[in-house]
Design a protein around this motif. Structure first.
Motif, PDB file in Angstrom:
ATOM      1  N   ARG A   1     -12.815  -2.904  -2.289  1.00 50.40           N
ATOM      2  CA  ARG A   1     -13.581  -3.121  -0.944  1.00 50.40           C
ATOM      3  C   ARG A   1     -14.140  -4.429  -0.605  1.00 50.40           C
ATOM      4  O   ARG A   1     -14.204  -4.829   0.131  1.00 50.40           O
ATOM      5  N   GLU A   2     -15.079  -4.719  -1.763  1.00 49.57           N
ATOM      6  CA  GLU A   2     -15.802  -5.902  -1.638  1.00 49.57           C
ATOM      7  C   GLU A   2     -15.029  -7.155  -1.580  1.00 49.57           C
ATOM      8  O   GLU A   2     -15.316  -7.959  -0.676  1.00 49.57           O
ATOM      9  N   GLY A   3     -13.752  -7.184  -2.224  1.00 46.44           N
ATOM     10  CA  GLY A   3     -12.730  -8.301  -2.203  1.00 46.44           C
ATOM     11  C   GLY A   3     -12.120  -8.297  -1.074  1.00 46.44           C
ATOM     12  O   GLY A   3     -11.956  -9.297  -0.449  1.00 46.44           O
ATOM     13  N   ALA A   4     -11.722  -7.096  -0.401  1.00 45.69           N
ATOM     14  CA  ALA A   4     -11.117  -7.277   1.069  1.00 45.69           C
ATOM     15  C   ALA A   4     -11.980  -7.675   2.013  1.00 45.69           C
ATOM     16  O   ALA A   4     -11.795  -8.518   2.788  1.00 45.69           O
ATOM     17  N   SER A   5     -13.395  -7.281   2.160  1.00 43.02           N
ATOM     18  CA  SER A   5     -14.311  -7.598   2.926  1.00 43.02           C
ATOM     19  C   SER A   5     -14.632  -9.170   3.039  1.00 43.02           C
ATOM     20  O   SER A   5     -14.946  -9.718   3.983  1.00 43.02           O
ATOM     21  N   ARG A   6     -14.880  -9.537   1.762  1.00 44.64           N
ATOM     22  CA  ARG A   6     -14.728 -10.899   1.687  1.00 44.64           C
ATOM     23  C   ARG A   6     -13.937 -11.968   2.412  1.00 44.64           C
ATOM     24  O   ARG A   6     -14.194 -12.752   3.047  1.00 44.64           O
ATOM     25  N   LEU A   7     -12.496 -11.245   2.221  1.00 41.77           N
ATOM     26  CA  LEU A   7     -11.707 -12.134   2.584  1.00 41.77           C
ATOM     27  C   LEU A   7     -11.642 -12.154   4.236  1.00 41.77           C
ATOM     28  O   LEU A   7     -11.401 -13.282   4.944  1.00 41.77           O
ATOM     29  N   PHE A   8     -11.985 -11.071   4.817  1.00 40.30           N
ATOM     30  CA  PHE A   8     -12.210 -10.822   6.277  1.00 40.30           C
ATOM     31  C   PHE A   8     -13.454 -11.794   6.670  1.00 40.30           C
ATOM     32  O   PHE A   8     -13.268 -12.583   7.732  1.00 40.30           O
ATOM     33  N   GLU A   9     -14.367 -11.772   5.952  1.00 32.75           N
ATOM     34  CA  GLU A   9     -15.439 -12.661   6.388  1.00 32.75           C
ATOM     35  C   GLU A   9     -15.273 -14.281   6.314  1.00 32.75           C
ATOM     36  O   GLU A   9     -15.941 -14.737   7.022  1.00 32.75           O
ATOM     37  N   LYS A  10     -14.234 -14.461   5.628  1.00 34.64           N
ATOM     38  CA  LYS A  10     -13.952 -15.991   5.424  1.00 34.64           C
ATOM     39  C   LYS A  10     -12.844 -16.362   6.561  1.00 34.64           C
ATOM     40  O   LYS A  10     -12.326 -17.357   6.532  1.00 34.64           O
TER      41      LYS A  10
ATOM     42  N   LEU B   1      -5.575  -9.708   9.547  1.00 36.02           N
ATOM     43  CA  LEU B   1      -5.493  -8.528   8.872  1.00 36.02           C
ATOM     44  C   LEU B   1      -4.146  -8.527   8.012  1.00 36.02           C
ATOM     45  O   LEU B   1      -4.296  -8.013   6.815  1.00 36.02           O
ATOM     46  N   GLU B   2      -3.237  -9.325   8.499  1.00 34.31           N
ATOM     47  CA  GLU B   2      -1.755  -9.478   7.797  1.00 34.31           C
ATOM     48  C   GLU B   2      -1.800 -10.188   6.873  1.00 34.31           C
ATOM     49  O   GLU B   2      -1.415  -9.932   5.620  1.00 34.31           O
ATOM     50  N   GLU B   3      -2.928 -11.045   6.564  1.00 31.84           N
ATOM     51  CA  GLU B   3      -3.051 -11.780   5.405  1.00 31.84           C
ATOM     52  C   GLU B   3      -3.864 -11.120   4.357  1.00 31.84           C
ATOM     53  O   GLU B   3      -3.437 -11.178   3.245  1.00 31.84           O
ATOM     54  N   VAL B   4      -4.807 -10.524   4.403  1.00 29.91           N
ATOM     55  CA  VAL B   4      -5.691  -9.603   3.785  1.00 29.91           C
ATOM     56  C   VAL B   4      -4.732  -8.498   3.061  1.00 29.91           C
ATOM     57  O   VAL B   4      -4.599  -8.529   1.729  1.00 29.91           O
ATOM     58  N   ALA B   5      -3.791  -8.111   3.754  1.00 34.92           N
ATOM     59  CA  ALA B   5      -2.781  -6.838   3.195  1.00 34.92           C
ATOM     60  C   ALA B   5      -1.898  -7.717   2.449  1.00 34.92           C
ATOM     61  O   ALA B   5      -1.457  -6.751   1.494  1.00 34.92           O
ATOM     62  N   GLN B   6      -1.505  -8.936   2.499  1.00 36.03           N
ATOM     63  CA  GLN B   6      -0.699  -9.419   1.503  1.00 36.03           C
ATOM     64  C   GLN B   6      -1.351  -9.440   0.080  1.00 36.03           C
ATOM     65  O   GLN B   6      -0.590  -9.455  -0.815  1.00 36.03           O
ATOM     66  N   VAL B   7      -2.792  -9.367   0.226  1.00 27.55           N
ATOM     67  CA  VAL B   7      -3.420  -9.474  -1.289  1.00 27.55           C
ATOM     68  C   VAL B   7      -3.657  -8.061  -1.604  1.00 27.55           C
ATOM     69  O   VAL B   7      -3.497  -7.771  -2.889  1.00 27.55           O
ATOM     70  N   THR B   8      -4.095  -7.218  -0.681  1.00 22.04           N
ATOM     71  CA  THR B   8      -4.475  -5.935  -1.243  1.00 22.04           C
ATOM     72  C   THR B   8      -3.140  -4.686  -1.338  1.00 22.04           C
ATOM     73  O   THR B   8      -3.181  -3.917  -1.815  1.00 22.04           O
ATOM     74  N   GLY B   9      -1.979  -5.296  -0.465  1.00 24.10           N
ATOM     75  CA  GLY B   9      -0.902  -4.446  -0.774  1.00 24.10           C
ATOM     76  C   GLY B   9      -0.812  -3.467   0.036  1.00 24.10           C
ATOM     77  O   GLY B   9       0.188  -2.546   0.178  1.00 24.10           O
ATOM     78  N   HIS B  10      -1.811  -3.406   1.325  1.00 18.36           N
ATOM     79  CA  HIS B  10      -1.600  -2.067   2.165  1.00 18.36           C
ATOM     80  C   HIS B  10      -0.446  -2.386   3.094  1.00 18.36           C
ATOM     81  O   HIS B  10      -0.254  -3.397   3.682  1.00 18.36           O
ATOM     82  N   LYS B  11       0.495  -1.507   3.441  1.00 16.79           N
ATOM     83  CA  LYS B  11       1.540  -1.094   4.159  1.00 16.79           C
ATOM     84  C   LYS B  11       0.792  -0.867   5.622  1.00 16.79           C
ATOM     85  O   LYS B  11       1.408  -1.442   6.786  1.00 16.79           O
ATOM     86  N   ASN B  12      -0.186   0.105   5.672  1.00 17.60           N
ATOM     87  CA  ASN B  12      -0.773   0.747   6.545  1.00 17.60           C
ATOM     88  C   ASN B  12      -1.848  -0.286   6.931  1.00 17.60           C
ATOM     89  O   ASN B  12      -2.997  -0.099   6.471  1.00 17.60           O
ATOM     90  N   LEU B  13      -1.923  -1.026   8.120  1.00 15.17           N
ATOM     91  CA  LEU B  13      -3.077  -1.815   8.359  1.00 15.17           C
ATOM     92  C   LEU B  13      -4.428  -1.140   8.959  1.00 15.17           C
ATOM     93  O   LEU B  13      -5.226  -1.759   8.686  1.00 15.17           O
ATOM     94  N   ASN B  14      -3.934  -0.281   9.483  1.00  9.87           N
ATOM     95  CA  ASN B  14      -5.319   0.734  10.061  1.00  9.87           C
ATOM     96  C   ASN B  14      -5.978   1.138   8.966  1.00  9.87           C
ATOM     97  O   ASN B  14      -7.279   1.155   8.999  1.00  9.87           O
ATOM     98  N   ILE B  15      -5.154   1.646   8.000  1.00  8.18           N
ATOM     99  CA  ILE B  15      -6.272   2.081   6.618  1.00  8.18           C
ATOM    100  C   ILE B  15      -6.969   1.012   6.053  1.00  8.18           C
ATOM    101  O   ILE B  15      -7.908   1.121   5.757  1.00  8.18           O
ATOM    102  N   LEU B  16      -6.252  -0.133   6.102  1.00  2.79           N
ATOM    103  CA  LEU B  16      -6.952  -1.376   5.228  1.00  2.79           C
ATOM    104  C   LEU B  16      -8.012  -1.706   6.142  1.00  2.79           C
ATOM    105  O   LEU B  16      -9.338  -1.770   5.578  1.00  2.79           O
ATOM    106  N   TRP B  17      -7.948  -1.586   7.608  1.00  7.72           N
ATOM    107  CA  TRP B  17      -9.340  -2.075   8.183  1.00  7.72           C
ATOM    108  C   TRP B  17     -10.337  -0.932   8.301  1.00  7.72           C
ATOM    109  O   TRP B  17     -11.572  -1.106   8.019  1.00  7.72           O
TER     110      TRP B  17
END
Length: 364
Positions: free
Chosen positions: A311-320, A324-340
């Motif tokens: 979660r820390e890593g994903a939140s840092r990417l959003f803060e940078k 949403l689609e770019e962060v999903a490429q890192v985290t591997g989430h198919k469901n963007l709503n769950i990622l957010w």
């Protein structure tokens, strides 16, 4: 004689489901009963016809044999095809259920009241609703396999009626959204503590680079199990990417491969690892999380899990400013709503840094 009937049922959202009930009679007495629910009537009819044909062609008395839930759980445990494909959490729950009172009940005699009693016992022992829900979900999963795998009758249909009751009684429920992120001070303390653990290690055969792995976990948003499966052969040095195999997914884990960019300093972390194995980080994930937990507890850092680093890593990417689609490429989430909603917890004060960067760019 086997026969089936279809019951049309209206759901809360206004749509309909179709429950197919099957009974088998012998000498005027019902010797077997089962049911299954479908979203379409045609599917229910097809299943009912096929199931009746199967029951009439086979010895229903043999199919109708029953055992205790404990014996069924043991059969599941001893079946290598099933057990080897079972996740760690489900294995733990199944082993735990073997020692519970509910395991003494016959597979065909399980009632809603039995499930309520089990959930109350677990609650009184300190388990939360989300934890208890795992008991119910995994027990249902095992009981659904009783008939097709072992020709054992199990009343798994009871779960469909029982789960809404358990939810209303607040005995089971979904896990609450975690919002925990480590502070900068906590991360600094953890790294220092992990480094001291490495320096004081007396094991001459394995020196786990805890600090590198912790930083890598944050920068890549990978689960620790994924980190420990990464291979040198899957590293693309030209593109600074890595091929991550079998990423966890609710629908499909096996074969769910992804190319993940190694952002920040994560590529440099990989490059400084010694090539002593086909794996980049040839260590057992439980050993890493165990070391992390020991240092965390020694430092008195409360309510921080290793998975929170994702979660820390994903939140840092959003803060940078990553999308949403770019962060999903890192985290591997198919469901963007769950990622957010699940993997994001932004620090409001970080927005000042982004504003400052944008202002600096305007003045250039």
């Amino acid at each position: 004689m086997a026969s089936y009937s279809i019951e049309k049922r209206k759901k809360a959202d206004g749509s309909f489901s179709y429950r197919c009930g099957i009974i088998v009679k012998k000498s005027g007495k019902i010797i077997h009963r089962e049911q299954k629910t479908f979203s379409k009537k045609a599917l229910a009819v097809t299943w009912g016809k096929n199931r009746c044909a199967y029951l009439e062609e086979n010895d229903v008395l043999e199919i109708n044999k029953v055992i205790t839930i404990n014996e069924l759980l043991n059969l599941y445990f001893e079946n290598h095809d099933l057990w080897n494909a079972t996740g760690t959490t489900k294995r733990y729950v199944i082993n735990m259920l073997m020692d519970c009172d509910i395991s003494k009940i016959k597979t065909n005699a399980l009632k809603t009241s039995d499930l309520i009693e089990h959930c109350k016992n677990r609650r009184d022992a300190g388990a939360g609703p989300a934890t208890v829900y795992h008991d119910i979900a995994y027990l249902r999963s095992v009981m659904k396999k009783a008939l097709p795998v072992w020709n054992i009758t199990a009343n798994f249909a009871i779960f469909e009626a029982a789960i809404p009751v358990l939810i209303d009684m607040k005995l089971v429920g979904k896990s609450q959204k975690r919002t925990r992120r480590p502070t900068t001070n906590e991360l600094d303390k953890l790294k220092l503590g992990l480094q001291q653990r490495m320096d004081s290690s007396t094991n001459n055969t394995v020196h786990i680079p805890f600090v590198d792995i912790l930083d890598f976990s944050i920068l890549t948003c990978m689960r620790i199990g994924e980190v420990c499966r990464l291979k040198w052969d899957d590293l693309n040095e030209d593109h600074k990417t890595i091929f991550v195999r079998d990423r966890k997914d609710p629908r499909k884990k096996e074969g769910n491969h992804m190319i993940v960019p190694l952002l920040g300093g994560s590529f440099d972390i990989v490059k400084r690892q010694p090539k002593t194995d086909e794996l980049i980080f040839p260590y057992k994930s439980p050993s890493i999380t165990s070391g992390f937990q020991r240092v965390r507890n020694k430092l008195g850092i409360n309510d921080l899990r290793y998975h929170d680093l994702r979660r820390e890593g994903a939140s840092r990417l959003f803060e940078k400013g990553y999308s949403l689609e770019e962060v999903a490429q890192v985290t591997g989430h198919k469901n963007l709503n769950i990622l957010w909603t699940v993997y994001t917890q932004l620090f409001p004060h970080k927005l000042h840094d982004k504003f400052a960067d944008e202002s600096s760019g305007d003045g250039a």
